[in-house]
Write an enzyme that holds these catalytic residues in place. Structure first.
Site, PDB file in Angstrom:
ATOM      1  N   ASP A  37      29.950 -28.939 -84.099  1.00  0.00           N
ATOM      2  CA  ASP A  37      28.700 -28.200 -84.216  1.00  0.00           C
ATOM      3  C   ASP A  37      28.577 -27.768 -85.681  1.00  0.00           C
ATOM      4  O   ASP A  37      29.420 -27.035 -86.192  1.00  0.00           O
ATOM      5  CB  ASP A  37      28.710 -26.988 -83.277  1.00  0.00           C
ATOM      6  CG  ASP A  37      27.362 -26.269 -83.264  1.00  0.00           C
ATOM      7  OD1 ASP A  37      26.636 -26.330 -84.281  1.00  0.00           O
ATOM      8  OD2 ASP A  37      27.047 -25.629 -82.240  1.00  0.00           O
ATOM      9  N   PHE A  71      30.998 -20.548 -80.882  1.00  0.00           N
ATOM     10  CA  PHE A  71      29.722 -19.907 -80.554  1.00  0.00           C
ATOM     11  C   PHE A  71      29.565 -19.833 -79.019  1.00  0.00           C
ATOM     12  O   PHE A  71      29.833 -20.810 -78.328  1.00  0.00           O
ATOM     13  CB  PHE A  71      28.611 -20.750 -81.170  1.00  0.00           C
ATOM     14  CG  PHE A  71      27.257 -20.113 -81.151  1.00  0.00           C
ATOM     15  CD1 PHE A  71      26.968 -19.016 -81.943  1.00  0.00           C
ATOM     16  CD2 PHE A  71      26.254 -20.628 -80.346  1.00  0.00           C
ATOM     17  CE1 PHE A  71      25.710 -18.441 -81.940  1.00  0.00           C
ATOM     18  CE2 PHE A  71      24.983 -20.056 -80.326  1.00  0.00           C
ATOM     19  CZ  PHE A  71      24.716 -18.964 -81.125  1.00  0.00           C
ATOM     20  N   TYR A 100      17.045 -24.507 -88.046  1.00  0.00           N
ATOM     21  CA  TYR A 100      16.257 -23.309 -88.410  1.00  0.00           C
ATOM     22  C   TYR A 100      17.041 -22.291 -89.218  1.00  0.00           C
ATOM     23  O   TYR A 100      16.524 -21.256 -89.570  1.00  0.00           O
ATOM     24  CB  TYR A 100      15.656 -22.649 -87.164  1.00  0.00           C
ATOM     25  CG  TYR A 100      16.640 -22.360 -86.042  1.00  0.00           C
ATOM     26  CD1 TYR A 100      17.514 -21.292 -86.113  1.00  0.00           C
ATOM     27  CD2 TYR A 100      16.682 -23.165 -84.907  1.00  0.00           C
ATOM     28  CE1 TYR A 100      18.407 -21.026 -85.089  1.00  0.00           C
ATOM     29  CE2 TYR A 100      17.561 -22.921 -83.881  1.00  0.00           C
ATOM     30  CZ  TYR A 100      18.427 -21.845 -83.974  1.00  0.00           C
ATOM     31  OH  TYR A 100      19.314 -21.600 -82.957  1.00  0.00           O
ATOM     32  N   LYS A 101      18.318 -22.605 -89.504  1.00  0.00           N
ATOM     33  CA  LYS A 101      19.107 -21.678 -90.327  1.00  0.00           C
ATOM     34  C   LYS A 101      18.953 -22.092 -91.795  1.00  0.00           C
ATOM     35  O   LYS A 101      17.897 -21.902 -92.371  1.00  0.00           O
ATOM     36  CB  LYS A 101      20.547 -21.675 -89.838  1.00  0.00           C
ATOM     37  CG  LYS A 101      20.649 -21.026 -88.444  1.00  0.00           C
ATOM     38  CD  LYS A 101      21.985 -21.148 -87.771  1.00  0.00           C
ATOM     39  CE  LYS A 101      21.912 -20.464 -86.406  1.00  0.00           C
ATOM     40  NZ  LYS A 101      22.998 -20.870 -85.506  1.00  0.00           N
ATOM     41  N   ARG A 132      26.686  -9.136 -90.765  1.00  0.00           N
ATOM     42  CA  ARG A 132      26.650 -10.384 -91.544  1.00  0.00           C
ATOM     43  C   ARG A 132      25.586 -10.295 -92.638  1.00  0.00           C
ATOM     44  O   ARG A 132      24.444  -9.952 -92.365  1.00  0.00           O
ATOM     45  CB  ARG A 132      26.335 -11.576 -90.636  1.00  0.00           C
ATOM     46  CG  ARG A 132      27.378 -11.841 -89.588  1.00  0.00           C
ATOM     47  CD  ARG A 132      27.123 -13.168 -88.865  1.00  0.00           C
ATOM     48  NE  ARG A 132      25.770 -13.289 -88.329  1.00  0.00           N
ATOM     49  CZ  ARG A 132      25.333 -14.344 -87.651  1.00  0.00           C
ATOM     50  NH1 ARG A 132      26.119 -15.388 -87.450  1.00  0.00           N
ATOM     51  NH2 ARG A 132      24.101 -14.376 -87.185  1.00  0.00           N
TER      52      ARG A 132
END
Ligand SMILES: *Cc1c(COP(=O)(O)O)cnc(C)c1O
Length: 430
Positions: free
Chosen positions: A216, A142, A241-242, A390
């Protein structure tokens, strides 16, 4: 929905999954043991297909209640409410440790953002390995993670060794073989291709090279069993928050293996990490245990919302969530096969759903304009540069029919070329 012309046959060999129909999707939804959890979430209006739970999970109803209660407490008790709130970061951390991360009480806290936690833990790892000049990551990591590591390398005159190939255990063994590596830092699930790495194999390889391992878990937490204790992981971070439904900007989590906590010293010394926080002493004297990885005042409203999401995930159970996530991912591949021109739209990343995290990435040269064409039909997916669309498959909220209908909209946009009407320049938020 308008009928879609049949797709061109693939020349790439046999289908990756048996062909599917919308009736299959309806049947899968009917036998879905997790379907009742949708009633516990505040969902977008009927007619919207929300497949962006991999970026921002839907709000739990309980979060709405908890936020209201917390604002009431704030109003009624004012500053005294801190007696109630002061240990929230560690209490929620313990809940997450037990239900989602496969580790023990006192090993996880919620604080700051994922990027800041990555900085804190990577900084602590480098300080513990002063004579090793190298940090290892991979080019697919990321961007924020790569930037944080690059910044640390510059600040500390170390070197960032960026793997160009897949970070398999043997690639990590080769990259750490010279004994120069202080830290290996990777994402367990690729934000782009959804590929899942080998948690234990890579961690073992890093350890054999004498390095500390920092994972991560942003795209893994809540959808993939993660056994941090079993795999002897040293350090981990991830966002809430995902798939943990914690809310926009909810504080991230960090994990430090118990046996490292008294040796590792993170670089941001703040009063929430201080042994006797309100003694207002002159010298920094870090608290024992995981609390020394805290910095400043926690965002209580965000924490209570995050707790509601974590409770929901814990109640559903990660094993059940993973099973549904794989089923959704398999079905997305089957819908791809049944509806889409598979020569123009390919699946990025592994072909087996068991090797993907909880999204599926479709590759197409016009991915950005297609994403906008879908948004115009109230199908919320996201675009990742340069060419990925996605579909986020959040098992608490996503239905099989959502996947089917989104694929059908994508097929229609391609067949009717509606996407050509959209701006080719990506927006500020994609
Ligand atoms: C979403 C995500 C982040 C988010 O970082 P923040 O600092 O919380 O914005 C970090 N790393 C990965 C791998 C992610 O997927």
């Amino acid at each position: 929905m308008r009928p879609v012309p049949p797709p061109a046959r693939s020349r790439l060999g046999p289908p990756v999954a048996p062909p599917a129909t919308r009736a299959d999707a309806v049947g899968l939804d009917a036998s879905d043991h997790l379907s009742a959890f949708r009633n516990r979430l505040a969902l977008p209006p009927a007619g919207t297909i929300y497949l962006a739970g991999n970026s921002l999970g839907c709000p739990p109803m309980a979060a709405v209640e908890q936020l209201t209660a917390s604002v009431d407490l704030w109003a009624m008790a004012g500053v005294s409410a801190w007696h109630h709130w002061i240990d929230l970061s560690t209490d929620i951390g313990d809940r997450l440790a037990a239900s989602v991360l496969g580790c023990g009480a006192g090993e996880v806290v919620l604080a700051d953002s994922t990027s800041v936690n990555l900085y804190k833990l990577a900084g602590a790892a480098l300080a513990a390995r002063p004579d090793r000049p190298v940090i290892v990551t991979d080019r697919g990591n990321f961007p924020s993670d790569r930037f944080v590591l690059e910044g640390l390398a510059v600040q500390q005159r170390r070197h960032l060794r960026v793997l160009q190939a897949d970070p398999t255990p043997s690639a990590v063994a080769a990259a750490t073989a010279d004994g120069d590596v202080a830290l290996v830092c990777l994402s367990l699930v690729s934000y782009a291709s959804a590929e899942v790495l080998d948690l234990r194999g890579v961690t073992d390889a890093a350890h054999r090279g004498g390095a500390l391992m920092l994972w991560d878990l942003s795209h893994a937490a809540g959808v993939l069993p993660v056994e941090l204790a079993d795999a002897s992981v040293d350090l981990a971070v991830g966002c809430t928050y995902k798939y943990l439904h914690g809310g926009p900007g909810a504080p991230a989590f960090l994990f430090v293996r118990q046996e490292h906590q008294d040796q590792l010293r993170q670089p941001i010394w703040g009063w929430f990490g201080q042994r006797d926080q309100f003694a207002m002493g002159r010298a920094y004297d870090p608290a024992p245990g995981i609390a020394s990885f805290l910095v400043g005042t926690p965002p209580i409203l965000s924490l209570v919302a995050a707790e509601a999401g974590i409770r929901l995930v814990a109640e559903a159970g990660v094993e059940a969530l993973r099973a549904k996530s794989i089923a959704l991912s398999d079905f997305a591949a089957a819908a791809h096969q049944a509806l889409l021109p598979t020569e123009d739209v390919t699946i990025a990343g592994p072909t087996a759903a068991t090797r993907r995290g909880s999204h599926i990435a479709f590759r197409h040269a016009d991915a950005w304009r297609l994403t906008q064409a879908l948004a115009a039909k109230d199908v919320v997916v996201d675009f990742r540069a340069p060419d990925l669309i996605r579909f986020g498959l959040a098992p608490l909220s996503t239905r099989f029919v959502d996947v089917w209908d989104a694929a059908e909209h994508l097929a229609a946009a391609l067949a009717e070329r509606t996407y050509e009407a959209f701006d080719a320049n990506p927006a500020r938020i994609t």
